[in-house]
Scaffold this active site. Structure first.
Site, PDB file in Angstrom:
ATOM      1  CB  SER A 114      -0.958  -0.050   1.198  1.00 47.76           C
ATOM      2  OG  SER A 114      -1.974   0.881   1.049  1.00 47.76           O
TER       3      SER A 114
ATOM      4  CG  ASP B 285      -6.469  -2.634  -3.882  1.00 48.09           C
ATOM      5  OD1 ASP B 285      -7.191  -2.112  -3.015  1.00 48.09           O
ATOM      6  OD2 ASP B 285      -5.256  -2.378  -4.011  1.00 48.09           O
TER       7      ASP B 285
ATOM      8  CG  HIS C  20      -5.505  -2.317  -0.178  1.00 53.30           C
ATOM      9  ND1 HIS C  20      -4.772  -1.906  -1.265  1.00 53.30           N
ATOM     10  CD2 HIS C  20      -4.993  -1.648   0.894  1.00 53.30           C
ATOM     11  CE1 HIS C  20      -3.859  -1.024  -0.889  1.00 53.30           C
ATOM     12  NE2 HIS C  20      -3.966  -0.849   0.423  1.00 53.30           N
TER      13      HIS C  20
HETATM   14  C1  DCC Z   1      -9.950   8.753   1.367  1.00 50.95           C
HETATM   15  C2  DCC Z   1      -9.035   8.816   0.304  1.00 50.95           C
HETATM   16  C3  DCC Z   1      -7.656   8.800   0.782  1.00 50.95           C
HETATM   17  C4  DCC Z   1      -6.780   8.743  -0.420  1.00 50.95           C
HETATM   18  C5  DCC Z   1      -5.397   9.058  -0.061  1.00 50.95           C
HETATM   19  C6  DCC Z   1      -4.623   7.799  -0.090  1.00 50.95           C
HETATM   20  C7  DCC Z   1      -3.444   7.952   0.788  1.00 50.95           C
HETATM   21  C8  DCC Z   1      -2.676   6.728   0.988  1.00 50.95           C
HETATM   22  C9  DCC Z   1      -3.521   5.564   1.378  1.00 50.95           C
HETATM   23  C10 DCC Z   1      -2.671   4.405   1.685  1.00 50.95           C
HETATM   24  C11 DCC Z   1      -3.518   3.244   2.021  1.00 50.95           C
HETATM   25  C12 DCC Z   1      -2.845   2.311   2.882  1.00 50.95           C
HETATM   26  O1  DCC Z   1      -1.731   2.430   3.256  1.00 50.95           O
HETATM   27  S1  DCC Z   1      -3.848   1.033   3.339  1.00 50.95           S
HETATM   28  C13 DCC Z   1      -3.355   0.573   4.852  1.00 50.95           C
HETATM   29  C14 DCC Z   1      -2.222  -0.351   4.941  1.00 50.95           C
HETATM   30  N1  DCC Z   1      -2.072  -0.333   6.326  1.00 50.95           N
HETATM   31  C15 DCC Z   1      -1.111  -0.836   6.978  1.00 50.95           C
HETATM   32  O2  DCC Z   1      -0.231  -1.366   6.398  1.00 50.95           O
HETATM   33  C16 DCC Z   1      -1.238  -0.645   8.445  1.00 50.95           C
HETATM   34  C17 DCC Z   1      -0.003  -0.837   9.143  1.00 50.95           C
HETATM   35  N2  DCC Z   1      -0.120  -0.316  10.495  1.00 50.95           N
HETATM   36  C18 DCC Z   1      -0.974  -0.762  11.380  1.00 50.95           C
HETATM   37  O3  DCC Z   1      -1.744  -1.661  11.097  1.00 50.95           O
HETATM   38  C19 DCC Z   1      -0.973  -0.059  12.708  1.00 50.95           C
HETATM   39  O4  DCC Z   1       0.247   0.532  12.855  1.00 50.95           O
HETATM   40  C20 DCC Z   1      -1.246  -0.972  13.891  1.00 50.95           C
HETATM   41  C21 DCC Z   1      -2.594  -1.630  13.764  1.00 50.95           C
HETATM   42  C22 DCC Z   1      -0.194  -2.059  13.971  1.00 50.95           C
HETATM   43  C23 DCC Z   1      -1.356  -0.124  15.137  1.00 50.95           C
HETATM   44  O5  DCC Z   1      -0.218   0.408  15.458  1.00 50.95           O
HETATM   45  P1  DCC Z   1       0.048   1.269  16.817  1.00 50.95           P
HETATM   46  O6  DCC Z   1       1.107   2.233  16.450  1.00 50.95           O
HETATM   47  O7  DCC Z   1       0.340   0.368  17.959  1.00 50.95           O
HETATM   48  O8  DCC Z   1      -1.242   2.106  17.058  1.00 50.95           O
HETATM   49  P2  DCC Z   1      -2.496   2.068  18.021  1.00 50.95           P
HETATM   50  O9  DCC Z   1      -2.414   3.305  18.825  1.00 50.95           O
HETATM   51  O10 DCC Z   1      -2.676   0.800  18.727  1.00 50.95           O
HETATM   52  O11 DCC Z   1      -3.659   2.210  16.938  1.00 50.95           O
HETATM   53  C24 DCC Z   1      -3.639   3.221  15.987  1.00 50.95           C
HETATM   54  C25 DCC Z   1      -4.993   3.224  15.321  1.00 50.95           C
HETATM   55  O12 DCC Z   1      -5.181   1.973  14.656  1.00 50.95           O
HETATM   56  C26 DCC Z   1      -6.369   1.356  15.145  1.00 50.95           C
HETATM   57  N3  DCC Z   1      -6.092  -0.057  15.284  1.00 50.95           N
HETATM   58  C27 DCC Z   1      -5.184  -0.613  16.107  1.00 50.95           C
HETATM   59  N4  DCC Z   1      -5.214  -1.928  15.998  1.00 50.95           N
HETATM   60  C28 DCC Z   1      -6.168  -2.228  15.088  1.00 50.95           C
HETATM   61  C29 DCC Z   1      -6.685  -3.445  14.562  1.00 50.95           C
HETATM   62  N5  DCC Z   1      -6.208  -4.614  14.945  1.00 50.95           N
HETATM   63  N6  DCC Z   1      -7.668  -3.364  13.641  1.00 50.95           N
HETATM   64  C30 DCC Z   1      -8.160  -2.184  13.256  1.00 50.95           C
HETATM   65  N7  DCC Z   1      -7.716  -0.993  13.718  1.00 50.95           N
HETATM   66  C31 DCC Z   1      -6.732  -1.015  14.630  1.00 50.95           C
HETATM   67  C32 DCC Z   1      -6.632   1.970  16.495  1.00 50.95           C
HETATM   68  O13 DCC Z   1      -7.988   1.932  16.820  1.00 50.95           O
HETATM   69  C33 DCC Z   1      -6.144   3.368  16.298  1.00 50.95           C
HETATM   70  O14 DCC Z   1      -7.134   4.143  15.643  1.00 50.95           O
HETATM   71  P3  DCC Z   1      -7.573   5.566  16.206  1.00 50.95           P
HETATM   72  O15 DCC Z   1      -8.017   5.322  17.596  1.00 50.95           O
HETATM   73  O16 DCC Z   1      -6.313   6.374  16.113  1.00 50.95           O
HETATM   74  O17 DCC Z   1      -8.658   5.992  15.286  1.00 50.95           O
END
Ligand code: DCC
Length: 473
Positions: free
Chosen positions: A284, A378, A412
């Site tokens: 991503s 995706d 995705h």
């Molecule tokens: C619109 C057009 C745009 C268009 C513009 C497009 C821009 C780019 C888009 C890119 C799209 C992507 O990258 S897609 C995503 C790919 N994502 C990833 O690879 C995610 C990798 N990272 C992670 O998953 C995170 O770091 C975690 C879950 C490991 C959490 O890490 P952490 O650092 O310990 O954080 P923590 O405080 O616990 O949590 C941070 C936030 O994540 C949530 N969270 C934590 N764990 C989980 C979980 N298991 N399932 C769900 N959500 C979780 C929490 O509620 C919190 O949300 P809150 O309370 O803060 O609300």
């Protein structure tokens, strides 16, 4: 699965790895068969039941690595007895994930998930030896299965209940099994050198090992589980945080490639990392950061992207006197369903048009080989379009055609094998739940195949040898 490169790659298929499981043969009437010595009883009947009571048999018996298959069977049932199997797993935040499936034992009272199809009415149906793992679903909406501490395993609970009722019948047998992340002998080294916030995983032995930097996407933090699982297969892997972690910037406003350059140089100078170049793996947002690293930094030999973009997205990118703006977004193109889940597939502008062309990363500058892993369902963005446009641009500049491996029905969040598919979760930039796409069974099969493709790609380009792991498929 289809692929665009000239090289012929194998098809995604759960059938192939099923062949590796013990207990081949049809479900139903008992047939004489030999049992694998690796196969052993890991369980006991439910409390209070006699020694002739049903029991669960697992292979490996008590512990396996998360990306490895687990063979599940129940013995001691009545002939053609109807039972419901349930798996449960709690993540480290205490959230419960569960799956259940309805089965009928064979005439001999045995139920082998590699031979017996699940009947309709559960989390999945059909012959799915690993269905009880990949079909795990969270009780909390929009929650993903994430492993935070790779040094401890997930504890998987298995239960066998009588009958096929909506509510669980009498408990007949239960078992526990550890799904581990860190293979014995793999070293986990926290890295705090210069500005780098990362964790290095080193395989057992003195090395040097082919080196890879692994980047997750939007969400920040330092997810280590993919890097750790990859290191189990013989790579030195650096899981690199790039925002929202310790003293790194809290938000995703801008990135400076100099930070990532420090990480590349750290790996290139490491005595246990085999040169002359390293690999990059990104999912991503981590994918387009890898494309930028490959385009501007020295020492990159191979870059693998999982549903990555070839345009810079979400934040400005700086490197020396170069600035690449993010691809434009039009929020009006987001569709929100009645249930409140957003489909953002059309939100991003086209990086081939107008001023948005400036966001297209000049990947033709890269001196490395590319692998694009693409989920054709995706819904985060158009990964297939990005892969095809990246390929066109490389070839237009006389560069090698990248490998593009496409998976129909995959969304995705392509993770390592057996992570349950996350259909929708909070988008940490958009602030609403978004659908990620994917059909669970196809997505699970894609994860198994993609994991092999990624390892084979890095083995080939970082060691010059074909992967020894491809026989798994
Ligand atoms: C619109 C057009 C745009 C268009 C513009 C497009 C821009 C780019 C888009 C890119 C799209 C992507 O990258 S897609 C995503 C790919 N994502 C990833 O690879 C995610 C990798 N990272 C992670 O998953 C995170 O770091 C975690 C879950 C490991 C959490 O890490 P952490 O650092 O310990 O954080 P923590 O405080 O616990 O949590 C941070 C936030 O994540 C949530 N969270 C934590 N764990 C989980 C979980 N298991 N399932 C769900 N959500 C979780 C929490 O509620 C919190 O949300 P809150 O309370 O803060 O609300």
């Amino acid at each position: 699965m289809w692929q665009v490169s000239a090289r012929c790659l194998c098809r995604a298929s759960s059938r192939a790895w099923q062949k590796r499981l013990p207990w081949p043969g049809p479900c139903g009437p008992a047939a004489p068969r030999s049992r694998s010595p690796a196969w052993s009883s890991g369980t006991a009947p439910a409390q209070g039941l006699s020694s002739m009571a049903p029991s669960i048999r697992l292979s490996p018996a008590t512990r396996s690595l998360f990306d490895e298959p687990l063979a599940i069977a129940v013995q001691g049932l009545g002939p053609r007895q109807q039972v419901t199997l349930r798996t449960s797993l709690r993540d480290e935040t205490g959230e419960l994930f569960q799956a259940s499936a309805r089965y009928q034992a064979g005439d001999d009272g045995e139920l082998d998930l590699a031979r017996c199809p699940a009947l309709p009415g559960g989390s999945f149906s059909g012959l799915e030896p690993m269905g009880l793992l990949w079909a795990l679903q969270p009780q909390k909406p929009f929650w993903r299965l994430v492993k935070r501490d790779v040094q401890s395993p997930f504890l998987l609970q298995l239960e066998v209940f009588e009958g096929h009722g909506q509510r669980p019948g009498r408990l007949l047998a239960q078992a526990q099994h550890e799904r581990a992340f860190l293979r014995d002998g793999v070293r986990r080294v926290p890295v705090r050198e210069g500005r780098i916030r990362a964790t290095l995983f080193l395989p057992p032995g003195s090395g040097p090992f082919p080196g890879i930097i692994d980047l997750y996407g939007t969400g920040g933090g330092l997810p280590e589980y993919r890097a750790c699982l990859l290191a189990n297969h013989g790579f030195a892997v650096l899981a690199l945080a790039f925002y929202s972690y310790e003293d790194l910037p809290k938000g995703m406003k801008e990135f400076h490639l100099e930070y990532f350059e420090e990480a590349v140089n750290y790996m290139l100078q490491h005595t246990q990392v085999k040169g002359p170049g390293i690999g990059l793996l990104g999912h991503s947002k981590g994918g387009d950061l890898c494309v930028s690293m490959a385009s501007f930094l020295k020492g990159i030999t191979a870059t693998a992207l999982i549903n990555g973009s070839v345009a810079n997205v979400g934040a400005v990118l700086h490197y020396k006197d170069i600035t690449i703006p993010p691809l434009g977004v039009n929020l009006k193109r987001i569709k929100v369903s009645k249930s409140g889940i957003a489909d953002i597939i059309d939100a991003l502008n086209n990086p081939l048009e107008g001023p948005d062309q400036q966001s297209f990363i000049p990947l033709e500058k890269a001196e490395c080989c590319f692998l694009f892993i693409v989920g054709q369902d995706d819904h985060n963005w158009k990964s297939e379009f990005f892969a095809v446009e990246g390929s066109k641009r490389l070839q237009a500049h006389g560069k090698e055609k990248p490998e593009i491996v496409c998976y129909p029905g995959a969304g995705h969040y392509i993770e390592p094998p057996f992570f349950p598919m996350c259909a929708a979760s909070m988008h940490l930039l958009f602030g609403k739940p978004v659908m990620w796409g994917g059909e669970p069974k196809a997505h699970c099969e894609a994860q198994i195949d993609a994991w092999q493709q990624i390892q084979a790609f890095f083995h080939k380009h970082l060691t010059g040898k074909p992967s020894g792991t491809s026989s798994k498929l």
